[in-house]
Design an enzyme around this catalytic site. Sequence first.
Site, PDB file in Angstrom:
ATOM      1  N   CYS B 247      -9.444  29.928  91.699  1.00 43.11           N
ATOM      2  CA  CYS B 247      -8.356  30.919  91.709  1.00 43.11           C
ATOM      3  C   CYS B 247      -7.129  30.255  92.301  1.00 43.11           C
ATOM      4  CB  CYS B 247      -8.773  32.181  92.450  1.00 43.11           C
ATOM      5  SG  CYS B 247      -9.271  31.912  94.152  1.00 43.11           S
ATOM      6  N   ARG B 252     -10.741  34.493  95.811  1.00 45.23           N
ATOM      7  CA  ARG B 252     -11.136  35.394  94.725  1.00 45.23           C
ATOM      8  C   ARG B 252     -12.283  34.782  93.920  1.00 45.23           C
ATOM      9  NH1 ARG B 252      -5.280  36.437  92.143  1.00 45.23           N
ATOM     10  NH2 ARG B 252      -4.931  34.421  93.100  1.00 45.23           N
TER      11      ARG B 252
END
Lengths: 159, 299
Positions: B247, B252
């Site tokens: 990410c 994430r």
Amino acid sequence: MTSGPDLPTAFAAIVDDFQALTEPDRLQLLLEFAEGLPDLPEKYAEHPDLLEPVPECQSPVFLTVEVGEEGSADGGAPLGPDAPVRVVLTAPRESPTTRGFAGILAEGLAGLSAAEVLAIPDDVSHRLGLDRAVSPLRLRGMAGMLGRIKRQVRERVAA
Amino acid sequence: MALPADTTAKFAEYAHSERLVSTDWLAEHLGEPGLAVVESNEDVLLYSTGHIPGAVHLDWHTDLNDPVTRDYVDAESFATVLGERGISRETTVVLYGDKNNWWAAYALWVLTLFGHEDVRLLDGGRAAWIAEGRELTTDVPTPAAATYPVVARDDGEIRAFKDQVLEFLGGQLVDVRSAPEYSGERTTMPDYPEEGALRGGHIPGAQSVPWARAANEDGTFRSRADLEAIYQQEKGLDPAEPVIAYCRIGERSSHTWFVLQHLLGFGDVKNYDGSWTEWGNAVRVPIATGAEPGEVPQR
């Protein structure tokens, strides 16, 4: 580090308060600023579109700046550097760190003139002694808010 | 002693159902010896405003990242951080947090780097606990310090570095950022340059699956069938082949790593934590822009 001679009295007092504390207590004080952030005035609560988003923050933060005497109509005399500034900020309760920064700005900038707001050093967020406890990444959000406040003030005063 | 697994029917579908617990399970087991409940949030102050009774706080940045080198803490620091929280090597650790467990999944991934065996996520995280009207407290527990052994981090199994990703081009890459980040579109206003990366776009060949697609509206994980429909049917990812997720800074993608590794049972999943803040700043690495995965350069 001290607050430095280049800060207005109220802002310098906030910086000194943070500097006088140990790291855990600084976080506690930041939390108090988060709790103390005033609610949005009604006219903005009903018209969130009047507020500018601050994408540098990790959470939804919106702000706007009013320049000139309260209640004065737009299109009056050109605004000078002495015109009073009112800063309106909102940040969600689920983001207390960001909200705390907003609270510091709301209190530290209260009652200042346009020139005084523009003279606030851009690195003021790093004077609170929070770099280690909060991380520089998170402090970037506060610099983002201040940068946008100053840009709005410049636009109004130059207009 | 490890606590029993949560036998909630929904979890039984997942490849490693023992990695999830429900709010009911947690409420029932709160306070039992051998259990540590750990809150990990994006916001460093959120825990202080109220947390699950007995939960300790673990901050991804100040506790798990090395303050100087861009890396995770070393074995000694990790042992101190966990020991202070009353966690020993045998403790069942249940992590939960804000934003669909985004940061809790990141902490779980870091605990896994250090080989902590029994680490689980609270399905739905902080939001689910609060939505159900369960108890919160501002009382900060003071658990008796435990002795956590100094165990070397193993970066080989579940972590990928830039050079490995370069070698891996043409393999299964998953970009879990938002669509505008993937395409390379600018999302910031004029006068406010993107500070995180000098170049926009994605690693050529990477499939775009924004991380939050793995979660329901209420923050709980989607069912196994839903997840298979996204990652396997729609994106064609093969669980038998290696996959690397990334990410912006690796947080994430830890969430997606959890989904692929533990919920869908992919055999070899790595998180490239350098992610776009490394790739988008690196000199002469290939980048694709636009909504399509793009051409993978010949090597």
